[in-house]
Structures are given as C-alpha cells and as structure tokens.
Motif scaffolding. Structure first.
Motif, short mmCIF file in Angstrom:
data_model
loop_
_atom_site.label_atom_id
_atom_site.label_comp_id
_atom_site.label_asym_id
_atom_site.label_seq_id
_atom_site.Cartn_x
_atom_site.Cartn_y
_atom_site.Cartn_z
N PRO B 158 10.56 -54.91 61.75
CA PRO B 158 9.72 -54.96 62.96
C PRO B 158 9.73 -53.64 63.73
CG PRO B 158 11.21 -56.85 62.85
CD PRO B 158 11.62 -55.93 61.76
N ALA B 159 10.78 -52.86 63.58
CA ALA B 159 10.87 -51.60 64.33
C ALA B 159 9.77 -50.62 63.93
CB ALA B 159 12.24 -50.97 64.14
N LYS B 160 9.24 -50.83 62.73
CA LYS B 160 8.23 -49.88 62.24
C LYS B 160 6.81 -50.27 62.62
CE LYS B 160 10.94 -47.96 58.52
NZ LYS B 160 11.42 -48.32 57.19
N LEU B 161 6.66 -51.31 63.45
CA LEU B 161 5.33 -51.80 63.77
C LEU B 161 4.69 -51.05 64.93
CD1 LEU B 161 6.07 -55.64 63.65
CD2 LEU B 161 4.81 -54.33 61.95
N LYS B 162 5.47 -50.22 65.60
CA LYS B 162 4.99 -49.68 66.87
C LYS B 162 4.19 -48.41 66.69
CE LYS B 162 9.20 -50.01 67.98
NZ LYS B 162 10.54 -50.10 68.55
N HIS B 163 3.07 -48.33 67.39
CA HIS B 163 2.28 -47.11 67.34
C HIS B 163 2.46 -46.33 68.64
CE1 HIS B 163 0.73 -48.17 63.54
NE2 HIS B 163 0.08 -49.25 63.98
N ARG B 164 1.63 -46.68 69.63
CA ARG B 164 1.74 -45.96 70.90
C ARG B 164 2.80 -46.60 71.78
NH1 ARG B 164 -4.24 -45.76 72.71
NH2 ARG B 164 -4.22 -47.37 71.14
N LEU B 165 3.73 -45.84 72.23
CA LEU B 165 4.78 -46.38 73.09
C LEU B 165 4.28 -46.51 74.52
CD1 LEU B 165 7.85 -44.39 71.73
CD2 LEU B 165 7.12 -46.70 71.12
N GLY B 166 4.97 -47.32 75.29
CA GLY B 166 4.59 -47.54 76.68
C GLY B 166 4.93 -46.36 77.58
N ASP B 167 4.76 -46.56 78.88
CA ASP B 167 5.01 -45.48 79.83
C ASP B 167 6.47 -45.46 80.28
OD1 ASP B 167 4.67 -47.93 81.01
OD2 ASP B 167 3.83 -47.14 82.87
N GLY B 168 6.83 -44.41 80.99
CA GLY B 168 8.17 -44.31 81.59
C GLY B 168 9.27 -44.45 80.55
N ASN B 169 10.31 -45.18 80.92
CA ASN B 169 11.45 -45.34 80.02
C ASN B 169 11.12 -46.13 78.76
OD1 ASN B 169 13.36 -43.84 81.35
ND2 ASN B 169 14.05 -45.54 82.64
N ASN B 170 9.98 -46.84 78.76
CA ASN B 170 9.60 -47.56 77.54
C ASN B 170 9.47 -46.61 76.37
OD1 ASN B 170 9.20 -50.41 78.38
ND2 ASN B 170 7.74 -49.46 79.79
N ALA B 171 9.08 -45.35 76.69
CA ALA B 171 8.89 -44.36 75.63
C ALA B 171 10.20 -43.67 75.26
CB ALA B 171 7.87 -43.33 76.09
N SER B 172 11.26 -43.96 76.01
CA SER B 172 12.54 -43.28 75.75
C SER B 172 13.12 -43.76 74.42
CB SER B 172 13.53 -43.55 76.88
OG SER B 172 13.97 -44.89 76.79
N GLU B 173 14.03 -42.98 73.92
CA GLU B 173 14.68 -43.32 72.66
C GLU B 173 15.42 -44.64 72.77
OE1 GLU B 173 18.09 -41.26 69.97
OE2 GLU B 173 17.22 -40.06 71.59
N MET B 174 15.96 -44.90 73.96
CA MET B 174 16.78 -46.10 74.17
C MET B 174 15.96 -47.38 74.13
SD MET B 174 19.89 -45.48 74.45
CE MET B 174 20.37 -43.89 73.86
N VAL B 175 14.72 -47.31 74.60
CA VAL B 175 13.91 -48.54 74.65
C VAL B 175 12.92 -48.55 73.48
CG1 VAL B 175 12.36 -49.96 76.02
CG2 VAL B 175 14.13 -48.61 77.16
N HIS B 176 12.16 -47.48 73.36
CA HIS B 176 11.23 -47.31 72.25
C HIS B 176 10.36 -48.56 72.06
CE1 HIS B 176 10.20 -44.57 69.04
NE2 HIS B 176 9.99 -45.60 68.26
N SER B 177 9.58 -48.83 73.10
CA SER B 177 8.81 -50.07 73.09
C SER B 177 7.36 -49.80 73.51
CB SER B 177 9.46 -51.05 74.07
OG SER B 177 8.54 -52.03 74.44
#
Lengths: 235, 605
Positions: B158-177
């Motif tokens: 499932p970790a490989k499903l993501k394309h564009r990450l969200g804003d703020g900390n969502n884009a950080s390495e720790m959240v990556h969402s």
C-alpha cells in the motif's frame, strides 16, 4: 455521634451508612428499587439500568451511586416506571424468552419484574436472534437465548469463585457470554458448587436434572411479586 | 496454519514487559504481524501474560481492527460514513468489489487482500476515503479504485500507491501521506504562529496552583464536546490522593464528521505536547499518554519523532527544562477501532488493556483513573489552548468568543458545502454566518456536533455555536435541499448500533429498535402512533443509558422528530384494515405456501 447519612427517597427519609449505595440503603429501609444485574454480594455493575432513579434531578443507577447527605431521590414516578418497563421490554425482545417452556419460570427475575410492572407482552417487535446453547458440561448448561448480559456469572466466577470462567465477547448487539476455554463449557473448570452457577437471574445458566424439583405454581415469585420481600420489612 | 509462532508471540509479550495492562499493544502487534489474533495466539498470549484466555478473546472481539479470522496482508477499509455516501462511495464500493472479485467482508482467494467497511476515518473533507492498511487514500473515484487494485495486485504494498503528497507535514518523510490538512480558516489560537515553548517556560516559572488558576481565569472548557472546565478538572486531579498521577490526551476523535484533531496532530503536535507537559506539571503527573485512534496510525512516526526531539531538548524527561523535581514523559497508546474509546473512561479501560467499556462513576478519573491513579483526560485541542494560554495569558485568551464560551473553536466542516475543511471560528458564531463562509447558504439541515449532537433546520440558523446553545466537539455536516433527512438519521443510528459497547441495555437494544422503527417508516409502513413510540423510546435511551454514547445516540431520531416533523408525518398513515402495516401477511405465509404448493385463498396479494 452517628456517622449515618440522611437522604430521601420519594420524600421518605432514609438512613445510610457511609459507603452504601442508594440501592443498599433503600433495601434496608424496606423500599424496593427494581433491579436485575445487581445482586447482594457481587460488585455493583450498573448494566441493566432498571434501577435508574433520579438523583437531585439527574438520572443515576441506584446500584452504583453512593448515598450522600441530603440527596433527593425519586424512585416510584410515572416517568421512571415507563423507562423501566421499556428496558424490561427491550430485554424480552432482544433474546428468545419463552416463559411457558423455560424451567426457570416462576424463579426468573426478568419474568417476575414483567409481572410486577404489569407487562403482558412486550410492545417492541421481537428480534428472534440466533443464539447458541452449550450443554457439554455434565452438570450445567448455558442457554444464551435467555441471557440478559447482566454479568452476574462473570462477577461471581471472578470475584467469589476465583476462577474467571465467564467473560463477554463481541460488542453492541453482538455481545454475548463466552467461557474460558476454546469453545465449550466442559473444558472449563466450572463446578456445580461454584457460586457462579447460582446467580443467574434468568434461565441462561441452569443446573441439569433439578429444574422441576419444585413444581411450577410453588416457586419463588408464583405467590408473591418480586420485591415484596424487601417491602415486607417496611410493614 | 497460523502465520505467527509461539516464539514470536513470546517476544512481543516480552517487549511489553509481559504486562497484562499492555494487552492492547500485544494484540495490535500480533494482528499486524499475523493478520489475525487466532485461537492459538490467544492461548499463547494468555499464557505469557498470566491471564485467562477468555480475557484476551474478550478484548480481541471488541475492537474493529482486531480479528480472530485471518485477514489479508492488505486490508482495505472503505469509509462508509454519511458524508462519503453523499460523495458517491457506493459507486466506489462497487468498483472495489468488481475489481477484486469479492464482496465486503471477504478476502481474495490468494489470501492477499481483504475488503471491509469502516465508520468515519476522519477524512470527511476528502471523501470518499479509505484506509489501506495504515495508508490513507482520499478523493476516491471508480478510476482511482481501478488503479489502486491494479497496483496492489502487482506489488501488494500500500505504501507504493501514493502519487501527490498532501500539504505541510503530510509531505514530510515521517508522514508521507496524500492527506490534505484542509485548514481553511486560521484563528488566533490553534493555527496562528506562536512562540514555541514559551507557554511551558512560563508555566515552569509559576507554581502548579498558579498554572491551574491561570487556566481557570481563562475559563477554558474541554474542547471534546462536554465542555467541562479544564482548570477544575486539573484541580480535582491535583487534590486527589495518589503518589502517581497521569495526564491523558484524548486523540481518539471518532465522531462522524470530525477531523480537526487530524490537522492539529499533523501541524501542531508540538503545541499539544507542550500543553500536556504543562498539564502534567499542574496536576503533579510524571507520565502522559496520548491515546491515538487506529485510523490515524499514519501519524505515529511523526508523533514519535517529535516526542524524541522533545526528549533530546529536555522538554521531556528528568527535570524538564531544568525544573528540579519535575520529571515527565509521554507515550503513545494506539487504539484499535472503537468510537466508544473517545469516552474518557472507556479510553482509560482501553489503555489498561481491557475492552473499551466505560467505567462506573463515581469514582471519576480525577479520583481513580488509569490503573486506579488520579488521571486527567483532556482533548487534543484543549491541550493546545493550554499552551497558548500560558504563552499569552488568560486575558488574551478570553478576549475572543462569547461570555460563557471564551476564545475559539475548531470546526470540521463537511457535507454539501463548497469549502469543506477545518475552520477556527470564535465561539458565538451564528450558523447562518458559518454557512455563508463555507458556501452552503441553501442548506436544508445542519448537523452540529456530529450525530451525537443536533440536526437542525433553517428555523435554527440564527442560533450560535457555543457551550450554552449549540455545543459541539467540532463536527459540522451540511445537508443540501435534496437530502432525505430520515435516511440520514437512519444511517447515523446504524453507526451507533455498530459502535455501542453493549454494556447497558438501553444503548445496546434501544438503538436497534430506534433504527428498526425509522426503517419501518421509511419503507412506508409507519403509523401515526409510531412517532410517539419513537419519541418515548428515544427518551428512555437518553435518560437511562450509562455513558455519553447512549445518552446522545437517540439524538438523530429525536432531533429530526423535532425539526423535521413534517417529513415524518408525510410518511406515516393510518392503517385501513386495522392490521399493523409492519406485519406483512403475504410474506409471513410465503414459506407455508411453498411447502403446500398452493396460494392462500384468504390472503391474496
């Protein structure tokens, strides 16, 4: 000097020892507050809600609420009777309670409460759930069709017998009583002499071969309504 | 065959100190590793933790994210909240079924993918949304589903499903969402720029009693919904007898339509931990617990990292910021999918490794909470307010808002509006003002406070959001003119049925009866007398239930009966033949007719 607490139930002055619940104090005063899950000798649990009273304007379960000085408790009001009847109705339709074929009939606290409240038939539609029976134990069986999830057996086995034979599984409407074994009652260390076997208010935990030793018509609630033993002290 | 060995279970239990109280961590770990907590695992865990196996089974069977049956290595949990339904989740659900070739509740034949529904996962502003293991997928469409399933079948990750990450900390390495914060309106308190740790430093320069007085002067009330004065709660906890005390942060927001804590946890976790540390100092606690809902597991790495940074900076640990004698640390406790655990005593039960059953009160948590120790449970947003009050002063805090409800409130707004998201409004804002700002002036109804709150109609739009009028933990869901409010109410009743712990009779049974009554009316089989029956039943559930869940679960029915009475009245009718319309004689005779191989001559359709 007395360390007694004084409060009122429906305007009647009642004394309680420190630490006593409203229900305990009421019992001693000869005032009956209807209840199902509560049983003397077991830790109060507060699940059936039949003993709901109004304390200083707020609903509380009398079995868990400590008595306090000056408390104003309402017990026998039209509103509370309606709520209590509704709760008893809920318990009837939630399970499969066929009094006419149940060997607990006459000794059943749920049935007795319904009679006391004048309930001839529940007003809600029956749910007819599919529940299991476990008759594997040589001396005891569980009929989950009649279980009202009061946790008396859970508490008695854990706190009085020191065994922990019973516990709940599932949640919400899927909650049911389970036993401490992979599946069957016979694989637990439940014994016929355990307190847990004697506490069931309904016909869910039954001792085998003694069900009709006392004939119907001569049973506990066949002659006197439930609660009358408490009220008798008031006479 | 079980996918986990007894040795692995031993190791998991040992890592939790073979501590029965840590059962939640143990079963969560076993579930994650093996895809189930099987009968054999239950037996092994019980042996290791020296408890009865039925206790473990009891806990496993309580939480939605735990299961005795084997799940796939990938579990898709599609959120089927009302708002997701309004945003077309049914088509998305069908696409999942078609692409995977299974129904909801099933696992693919190769045992890899399980498909399930989940109640509100805190993404209503980005609905339809799903959790795929711990990854969040938002704005789902049938096309997106096709792509997701294709990718999952190819790589099973499932970790490989993501394309564009969200804003703020969502884009950080720790959240990556891919989650978006969705912060639409910043107010002065939560999302404004602030002086980091100034609040904590100020607090440590004061005495604990002075800190509590500052909170009392600010008249801070709990942001979770109930609105209990925070200063008073802390005062009680501080005064309670007990060597050890706890402060618990309730990060289990589960009210359908709520997601404001998601934004805080992503962008203001530091402020929340700061507030918690202030709280720990004020009540005399040396330990804090953040109870995080399982749906937000994607934020754990970030939270753990921030906690570690705080330890490194001596914002946690021994003698915090050099304050002699004030030792304080925080751990994260994961939930496992149970709305009821947002109720503070149920939350404590869960932390103790028990079913999420609420506890009897008294004793209150301030007297006897976590493991019998005096405990203060505070909401995420409340703790952020604490940090700001200590930084800026009580007077500053009370400047905004209304008299009984000082300051601001975060609202999670979703449904039929142009701009769903997180808004920080001053208390006292009118519903009409709010609707204007979010682009929803044609709303037929507004749900304030989530399903446990009130569904109001146009007549109430001049009412205000505050503790003394429309109280809310933050969920606001808007319904456009085309929605059927009875269907919405029935959906919310289904939620409460699913989420009731089942401890007390009125909540366990009454909610089912309320839902059945609504369904009967929606099916056109209702009679006028049913409305009074529902009202009376709803009142019994409300009055006699043991905790806040049951005391508010009848609200979808009771508030629509009050505010949308004409909709009900248009659906019920007197029975013509005196028979109960709900009783369908033809259906009842169906089996007998089949057996007899002839139709009834008396009861014909």
């Amino acid at each position: 000097m007395s360390d007694k607490i004084t409060f009122t139930i429906d305007g009647v002055e009642v004394k309680a020892a420190k630490g006593q619940t409203i229900l305990q104090a009421a019992d001693e005063a000869g005032i009956y507050i209807p209840r199902l899950c509560n049983m003397s000798g077991l830790i109060p649990y507060g699940s059936c809600r039949v003993c709901t009273v109004i304390v200083n304007g707020r609903p509380q379960s009398a079995c868990t609420q400590p008595a306090a000085e000056g408390m104003i408790v309402e017990n026998e009001t039209e509103e509370l009777l309606t709520h209590r009847k509704n709760i008893v109705d809920m318990l009837f339709v939630e399970g499969n309670h066929y009094c006419m074929s149940c060997e607990k009939s006459g000794n059943c606290e749920l049935q007795a409460l319904a009679y006391r409240f004048g309930i001839a038939a529940p007003k809600y539609p029956y749910m007819f759930p599919n529940r299991s029976v476990d008759a594997t134990h040589p001396d005891i069986f569980i009929d989950r069709n009649r279980c009202i999830l009061c946790a008396r057996c859970v508490r008695a086995s854990r706190d009085l017998d020191g065994k922990g034979v019973f516990e709940f599984v599932g949640r919400g409407p899927n909650k049911s009583i389970a036993v401490n074994a992979n599946a069957r009652l016979k694989d637990t260390n439940l014994d016929i002499t355990d307190k847990a076997v004697d506490v069931c208010p309904v016909g869910a935990i039954i001792k085998k071969r003694v069900g009709f030793a006392v004939p119907i018509g001569q049973r506990k609630y066949d002659t006197k309504p439930i609660g009358s033993e408490i009220e008798a002290q008031n006479k | 065959m079980s996918k986990i060995t007894e040795a692995a279970i031993k190791e998991i239990c040992a890592s939790c100190g073979n501590d029965r109280d840590r059962l939640m961590d143990v079963v969560n770990a076993v579930q994650a590793k093996a895809g189930c907590v099987s009968d054999e695992s239950i037996e092994a865990i019980a042996k290791q933790l020296s408890c009865h196996r039925v206790e473990v089974e009891s806990v496993v069977s309580f939480y939605a994210f735990l299961s005795k049956e084997q799940k796939g290595s990938v579990v898709i949990r599609l959120c089927n909240d009302v708002v997701d339904k309004m945003n077309g989740v049914d088509a998305v659900a069908k696409a999942f079924e078609d692409e995977l070739g299974i129904k909801f509740g099933q696992t693919t034949d190769d045992g890899k993918i399980t498909l399930e529904y989940a109640p509100c996962i805190g993404m209503c502003d980005q609905a339809p949304a799903a959790l795929i293991n711990n990854e969040v997928m938002t704005y789902l469409s049938t096309d997106k589903v096709k792509e997701i399933v294709k990718n999952l079948k190819a790589c099973n990750d499932p970790a490989k499903l993501k394309h564009r990450l969200g804003d703020g900390n969502n884009a950080s390495e720790m959240v990556h969402s891919v989650v978006h914060n969705g912060i639409r309106k910043k107010g002065p308190v939560i999302f404004a720029d602030y002086d980091k740790e100034a609040g904590l430093k100020n607090a440590l320069a004061m005495s604990p009693v002075e800190v509590i007085n500052e909170i009392k002067t600010a008249r801070l009330r709990g942001r979770g919904g109930a609105g209990f004065p925070t200063g008073m709660k802390w005062e009680f906890t501080r005064a309670a007898e007990g060597k050890k005390k706890y402060i618990i942060c309730n990060a289990d927001e589960g009210e359908p339509g709520t997601f404001k804590d998601r934004a805080i946890l992503t962008e203001r976790a530091d402020l929340m931990f700061e507030g918690m540390t202030v709280g720990g100092y004020a009540i005399g606690a040396d330990s804090g617990i953040v109870y995080l809902r399982a749906e937000y597991a994607y934020l754990t790495k970030l939270l753990e990292k921030i906690l570690q940074d705080r330890r490194n900076a001596n914002l946690l640990g021994k003698n915090v910021l050099g304050k002699k004698g004030f030792d304080f640390d925080i751990r994260v406790q994961m939930g496992a999918g149970a709305y009821i655990c947002g109720e503070e005593t149920a939350l404590i039960s869960s932390c103790e490794g028990l079913r999420g059953d609420p506890k009897n009160r008294p004793p209150f948590p301030a007297q006897k909470g976590y493991l019998g120790h005096p405990t203060s449970v505070n909401n995420v947003e409340t703790l952020c307010c604490v940090g700001r009050i200590l930084e800026m002063g009580a007077a500053w805090f009370a400047e905004t808002g209304s008299k009984g409800s000082p300051s601001t409130k975060l609202l999670s707004i979703s449904g039929d509006c142009q701009m769903p998201g997180v808004y920080e409004f001053p208390f006292g804002v009118k519903v009409s003002e709010l609707l204007k700002e979010i682009g929803a002036e044609n709303a037929q109804a507004v749900l304030v406070g989530g399903p446990s709150g009130q569904i109001i109609g146009k007549a109430d739009y001049e009412r205000t959001i505050c503790y003394d009028d429309l109280a809310t933990g933050g969920a606001v869901v808007v319904f456009g003119p085309e929605r059927n409010m009875l269907e919405i109410a029935a959906e919310y009743m289904e939620f409460f049925i699913e989420e009731s712990c089942g401890y007390c009779t009125p909540c366990r049974v009454g909610n089912v009866l309320l839902k059945n009554g609504l369904d009967k009316i929606l099916a056109g089989k209702g009679e006028p007398g049913d409305l009074a029956m529902l009202e009376e039943l709803g009142n019994t559930v409300k009055t006699t239930s043991r905790c806040g869940l049951g005391q508010t679960s009848a609200n979808p029915v009771l508030s629509t009966l009050k505010n949308f009475r004409s909709t009900y009245e248009s659906l019920v009718k007197e029975s013509k033949d005196g028979m109960q319309p709900m009783f369908d004689i033809s259906a009842a005779l169906n089996d007998a007719e089949t057996i007899a191989d002839r139709k009834s001559v008396i009861f014909k359709n």
